[in-house]
Design a protein around this motif. Structure first.
Motif, PDB file in Angstrom:
ATOM      1  N   LYS A 193       0.886  -1.164   0.000  1.00 58.41           N
ATOM      2  CA  LYS A 193       0.000   0.000   0.000  1.00 58.41           C
ATOM      3  C   LYS A 193       0.922   1.211   0.000  1.00 58.41           C
ATOM      4  O   LYS A 193       1.573   1.511   0.998  1.00 58.41           O
ATOM      5  CB  LYS A 193      -0.902   0.029   1.229  1.00 58.41           C
ATOM      6  CG  LYS A 193      -1.858   1.243   1.215  1.00 58.41           C
ATOM      7  CD  LYS A 193      -2.215   1.740   2.596  1.00 58.41           C
ATOM      8  CE  LYS A 193      -1.112   2.460   3.300  1.00 58.41           C
ATOM      9  NZ  LYS A 193      -0.780   3.792   2.693  1.00 58.41           N
ATOM     10  N   PRO A 194       0.997   1.930  -1.108  1.00 58.77           N
ATOM     11  CA  PRO A 194       1.975   3.024  -1.184  1.00 58.77           C
ATOM     12  C   PRO A 194       1.527   4.263  -0.422  1.00 58.77           C
ATOM     13  O   PRO A 194       0.404   4.335   0.093  1.00 58.77           O
ATOM     14  CB  PRO A 194       2.057   3.295  -2.690  1.00 58.77           C
ATOM     15  CG  PRO A 194       0.725   2.876  -3.219  1.00 58.77           C
ATOM     16  CD  PRO A 194       0.272   1.732  -2.357  1.00 58.77           C
ATOM     17  N   SER A 195       2.418   5.219  -0.341  1.00 59.65           N
ATOM     18  CA  SER A 195       2.058   6.532   0.211  1.00 59.65           C
ATOM     19  C   SER A 195       0.870   7.087  -0.563  1.00 59.65           C
ATOM     20  O   SER A 195       0.742   6.879  -1.773  1.00 59.65           O
ATOM     21  CB  SER A 195       3.233   7.506   0.076  1.00 59.65           C
ATOM     22  OG  SER A 195       4.366   7.039   0.765  1.00 59.65           O
ATOM     23  N   LEU A 196       0.002   7.806   0.144  1.00 61.73           N
ATOM     24  CA  LEU A 196      -1.162   8.384  -0.523  1.00 61.73           C
ATOM     25  C   LEU A 196      -0.713   9.244  -1.694  1.00 61.73           C
ATOM     26  O   LEU A 196       0.146  10.112  -1.555  1.00 61.73           O
ATOM     27  CB  LEU A 196      -1.967   9.237   0.457  1.00 61.73           C
ATOM     28  CG  LEU A 196      -3.287   9.791  -0.100  1.00 61.73           C
ATOM     29  CD1 LEU A 196      -4.294   8.670  -0.278  1.00 61.73           C
ATOM     30  CD2 LEU A 196      -3.849  10.874   0.806  1.00 61.73           C
ATOM     31  N   GLY A 197      -1.273   8.994  -2.867  1.00 60.38           N
ATOM     32  CA  GLY A 197      -0.952   9.778  -4.052  1.00 60.38           C
ATOM     33  C   GLY A 197       0.189   9.238  -4.879  1.00 60.38           C
ATOM     34  O   GLY A 197       0.441   9.725  -5.982  1.00 60.38           O
ATOM     35  N   ARG A 198       0.909   8.234  -4.359  1.00 62.36           N
ATOM     36  CA  ARG A 198       2.037   7.689  -5.130  1.00 62.36           C
ATOM     37  C   ARG A 198       1.542   7.009  -6.395  1.00 62.36           C
ATOM     38  O   ARG A 198       2.144   7.120  -7.459  1.00 62.36           O
ATOM     39  CB  ARG A 198       2.837   6.709  -4.270  1.00 62.36           C
ATOM     40  CG  ARG A 198       4.021   6.089  -4.984  1.00 62.36           C
ATOM     41  CD  ARG A 198       5.103   7.120  -5.258  1.00 62.36           C
ATOM     42  NE  ARG A 198       5.778   7.520  -4.020  1.00 62.36           N
ATOM     43  CZ  ARG A 198       6.433   8.663  -3.881  1.00 62.36           C
ATOM     44  NH1 ARG A 198       6.473   9.524  -4.886  1.00 62.36           N
ATOM     45  NH2 ARG A 198       7.020   8.970  -2.738  1.00 62.36           N
ATOM     46  N   ILE A 199       0.458   6.252  -6.263  1.00 64.03           N
ATOM     47  CA  ILE A 199      -0.212   5.677  -7.431  1.00 64.03           C
ATOM     48  C   ILE A 199      -1.544   6.417  -7.575  1.00 64.03           C
ATOM     49  O   ILE A 199      -2.458   6.214  -6.776  1.00 64.03           O
ATOM     50  CB  ILE A 199      -0.469   4.174  -7.266  1.00 64.03           C
ATOM     51  CG1 ILE A 199       0.848   3.402  -7.178  1.00 64.03           C
ATOM     52  CG2 ILE A 199      -1.296   3.646  -8.440  1.00 64.03           C
ATOM     53  CD1 ILE A 199       0.682   1.915  -6.934  1.00 64.03           C
ATOM     54  N   PRO A 200      -1.666   7.297  -8.550  1.00 62.78           N
ATOM     55  CA  PRO A 200      -2.918   8.042  -8.704  1.00 62.78           C
ATOM     56  C   PRO A 200      -4.105   7.105  -8.915  1.00 62.78           C
ATOM     57  O   PRO A 200      -3.972   6.036  -9.524  1.00 62.78           O
ATOM     58  CB  PRO A 200      -2.661   8.902  -9.939  1.00 62.78           C
ATOM     59  CG  PRO A 200      -1.177   9.014 -10.018  1.00 62.78           C
ATOM     60  CD  PRO A 200      -0.654   7.706  -9.514  1.00 62.78           C
ATOM     61  N   ILE A 201      -5.253   7.528  -8.401  1.00 59.13           N
ATOM     62  CA  ILE A 201      -6.472   6.733  -8.523  1.00 59.13           C
ATOM     63  C   ILE A 201      -7.649   7.684  -8.720  1.00 59.13           C
ATOM     64  O   ILE A 201      -7.613   8.839  -8.305  1.00 59.13           O
ATOM     65  CB  ILE A 201      -6.642   5.836  -7.274  1.00 59.13           C
ATOM     66  CG1 ILE A 201      -7.677   4.741  -7.521  1.00 59.13           C
ATOM     67  CG2 ILE A 201      -6.956   6.659  -6.035  1.00 59.13           C
ATOM     68  CD1 ILE A 201      -7.642   3.637  -6.488  1.00 59.13           C
ATOM     69  N   GLY A 207      -7.291   8.307   2.432  1.00 58.25           N
ATOM     70  CA  GLY A 207      -6.783   6.995   2.816  1.00 58.25           C
ATOM     71  C   GLY A 207      -6.785   5.965   1.713  1.00 58.25           C
ATOM     72  O   GLY A 207      -6.175   4.903   1.855  1.00 58.25           O
ATOM     73  N   ARG A 208      -7.443   6.237   0.575  1.00 57.78           N
ATOM     74  CA  ARG A 208      -7.579   5.232  -0.475  1.00 57.78           C
ATOM     75  C   ARG A 208      -6.321   5.168  -1.331  1.00 57.78           C
ATOM     76  O   ARG A 208      -5.810   6.183  -1.778  1.00 57.78           O
ATOM     77  CB  ARG A 208      -8.792   5.540  -1.350  1.00 57.78           C
ATOM     78  CG  ARG A 208      -9.071   4.453  -2.382  1.00 57.78           C
ATOM     79  CD  ARG A 208     -10.299   4.769  -3.212  1.00 57.78           C
ATOM     80  NE  ARG A 208     -10.635   3.635  -4.064  1.00 57.78           N
ATOM     81  CZ  ARG A 208     -10.946   3.740  -5.356  1.00 57.78           C
ATOM     82  NH1 ARG A 208     -10.971   4.918  -5.949  1.00 57.78           N
ATOM     83  NH2 ARG A 208     -11.226   2.663  -6.066  1.00 57.78           N
ATOM     84  N   ALA A 209      -5.844   3.960  -1.577  1.00 56.14           N
ATOM     85  CA  ALA A 209      -4.646   3.769  -2.388  1.00 56.14           C
ATOM     86  C   ALA A 209      -4.812   2.534  -3.253  1.00 56.14           C
ATOM     87  O   ALA A 209      -5.488   1.575  -2.873  1.00 56.14           O
ATOM     88  CB  ALA A 209      -3.413   3.610  -1.499  1.00 56.14           C
ATOM     89  N   ALA A 210      -4.195   2.555  -4.418  1.00 53.09           N
ATOM     90  CA  ALA A 210      -4.056   1.362  -5.252  1.00 53.09           C
ATOM     91  C   ALA A 210      -2.650   0.826  -5.065  1.00 53.09           C
ATOM     92  O   ALA A 210      -1.727   1.582  -4.731  1.00 53.09           O
ATOM     93  CB  ALA A 210      -4.314   1.691  -6.710  1.00 53.09           C
ATOM     94  N   MET A 236      -4.842  14.261  -5.208  1.00 53.06           N
ATOM     95  CA  MET A 236      -3.793  14.001  -4.226  1.00 53.06           C
ATOM     96  C   MET A 236      -2.571  13.339  -4.856  1.00 53.06           C
ATOM     97  O   MET A 236      -1.673  12.875  -4.158  1.00 53.06           O
ATOM     98  CB  MET A 236      -4.356  13.152  -3.087  1.00 53.06           C
ATOM     99  CG  MET A 236      -5.406  13.894  -2.257  1.00 53.06           C
ATOM    100  SD  MET A 236      -6.151  12.893  -0.941  1.00 53.06           S
ATOM    101  CE  MET A 236      -7.392  11.986  -1.868  1.00 53.06           C
ATOM    102  N   SER A 237      -2.533  13.304  -6.181  1.00 60.04           N
ATOM    103  CA  SER A 237      -1.406  12.695  -6.883  1.00 60.04           C
ATOM    104  C   SER A 237      -0.110  13.422  -6.554  1.00 60.04           C
ATOM    105  O   SER A 237      -0.045  14.646  -6.573  1.00 60.04           O
ATOM    106  CB  SER A 237      -1.662  12.745  -8.396  1.00 60.04           C
ATOM    107  OG  SER A 237      -0.561  12.278  -9.117  1.00 60.04           O
TER     108      SER A 237
END
Length: 467
Positions: A193-201, A207-210, A236-237
């Motif tokens: 689970k990366p830092s928030l915004g590390r993988i844009p979604i 709190g949501r991450a891909a 939040m990217s």
């Protein structure tokens, strides 16, 4: 010889480069293996083998010409059902949703397609992603390949089962309270689970991450090279950053030396730690210490009030979503979800506000507790995989989040956190070690994971389909 569907992505790419393997051969192996497993696992949605073979043939031609079109060219990949893929509906795991084709690929799917991965299937999830289970009113019940009487976890249920079962090397899921790490733990795979915004979604949410779901750390690092590109659709990217993802492959056990690692064995809330889980985490800590890490026991920083507050807020959010449905649609939602959400009826505005403040309190407490360390290790969950038919480990809609005390803090603090297998119960069920790092140190978490992967000892063979 190892079957092609079991090869890691990094090895497949090396073989493609030398023209020792064809993406067609690999895809055919994956398809045959999926068809042996899938009647029992029910991990896939919109499974498209013929389209995958067409993509594989196109990839084969590019490799024969020495001109691959992207970093993942010809590698099979699955995508969690709630990550939009153009032209496909997003049921969100529930029969209550009206099926409407998505207008565009969400950022993770777009990056995978641009890298020419072969996106051959979506993977299943529970209703609205609000369960750590493979139970869904829309999809068949997903199961755990290590023990078909158990669930794979959730909400990235199908992704966890698919990775453990060998549906190719690469999978992607999402996580808002543990939905990558919990199935990774219970299915014995690796996930970040990366830092928030590390993988844009898209859509983004607090709190949501891909994140990647793979059998090896190297394969997750490979996916991060592609998935971490910024995208304006995610407010939040994170900005572009040249991160040395490739160095993960060459990280050795010496990376561990001198690292300050906190050991958290008490979440401060939720279910008690099962003895076999405790023993596996303590053994992992001992291995890290023997490799030169400075291990320091930590006091719990979460509280029951924090977990309860987040739970109450999510109940109200879900109740609002349910109230927007027609009565006929609401009747299709899992009764467990309805009971949980409808328990928020009558909450005052003040109560909702106070509940919402617990998210920030969790963030403050987590960052403060972790600030003295380079990394923090803990169980992913206090227990191992539970009955497949149960929506949650308690099977109680009024105690639904008792298992996320170790995982949810790092969603709220925006810190990267991974799950890596560190042992098994006497019954053979996997146990996950959580490795959390400082905010934005996704590379460090992958590097420590890779170092631990090398010292953890032999792993059990991956499960095989019945018969």
């Amino acid at each position: 010889m190892t079957a092609l569907h079991d090869w890691p992505a990094t090895a497949l790419l090396a073989a493609y480069q030398k023209q020792e393997l064809s993406p067609v051969d690999v895809m055919q192996s994956v398809i045959a293996h999926v068809e042996r497993w899938e009647p029992q696992l029910c991990a896939t949605y919109l499974y498209r083998p013929e389209a995958a073979l067409a993509q594989a043939r196109a990839s084969e031609a590019r490799w024969h010409q020495g001109a691959p079109a992207g970093l993942l060219d010809g590698l099979p990949v699955t995508i969690k059902e709630n990550i939009a893929t153009r032209g496909d509906p997003l049921p969100a795991g529930t029969a209550a949703v009206t099926l409407v084709p998505a207008a565009a690929d969400a950022p993770p799917a777009a990056r995978l397609r641009e890298a020419h991965a072969i996106c051959f299937s979506k993977t299943t999830m529970p209703d609205y992603g609000m369960l750590s289970s493979g139970l869904s009113s829309f999809h068949p019940l997903a199961r755990n390949p290590w023990d078909l009487s158990k669930g794979p976890g959730g909400s990235s249920a199908g992704g966890g089962a698919a990775a453990a079962a060998g549906y190719g090397p690469l999978h992607i899921g999402t996580d808002i309270g543990g939905s990558l790490r919990l199935p990774a733990s219970w299915c014995g795979i690796y996930s970040l689970k990366p830092s928030l915004g590390r993988i844009p979604i898209d859509p983004p949410y607090q709190g949501r991450a891909a994140g990647p779901m793979t059998r090896t750390v190297d394969d997750s690092a490979l996916m991060m090279q592609v998935l971490s590109a910024p995208d304006v659709r995610d407010s939040m990217s994170l900005p572009p950053q040249d991160i040395a993802w490739r160095t993960v492959a060459t990280t050795g056990a010496d990376f561990i030396k001198g690292k300050r690692i906190g050991l958290l064995l008490d979440a401060g809330c939720g279910l008690p730690l099962q003895p076999e889980v405790r023993a596996a985490i303590e053994q992992a800590a001992a291995l890290l210490e023997s490799a030169g890490a400075q291990i320091t026991p930590m006091q719990p920083f979460m509280t029951p009030a924090m977990l309860d507050g987040m739970d109450r807020f999510w109940r109200m959010r879900s109740l609002t979503d349910l109230q927007a449905l027609s009565s006929a649609q609401r009747d299709k939602v899992l009764p467990y979800i309805r009971t949980w959400a409808e328990s928020a009826e009558g909450m005052s505005g003040n109560a909702v506000f106070q509940a919402s403040q617990q998210f920030h309190q969790v963030r403050l407490a987590t960052v403060k507790a972790c600030s003295a360390f380079d990394f923090v290790i803990s169980p992913v969950a206090p227990h191992v995989a539970f009955a497949a038919e149960w929506p949650s480990p308690t099977n109680d809609p009024l105690r639904p989040l008792e298992h996320i005390g170790f995982t949810v803090p790092f969603n709220m603090s925006e810190q990267p956190a991974a799950s890596i297998n560190c042992g098994y119960t006497a019954a053979g069920l996997p146990i996950g070690l959580q490795i959390a790092g400082a905010r934005f140190d996704d590379l460090g978490v992958l590097q420590l994971s890779r170092a631990f992967e090398q010292i953890r000892g032999p792993q059990k063979p991956w499960p095989l389909p019945p018969g």
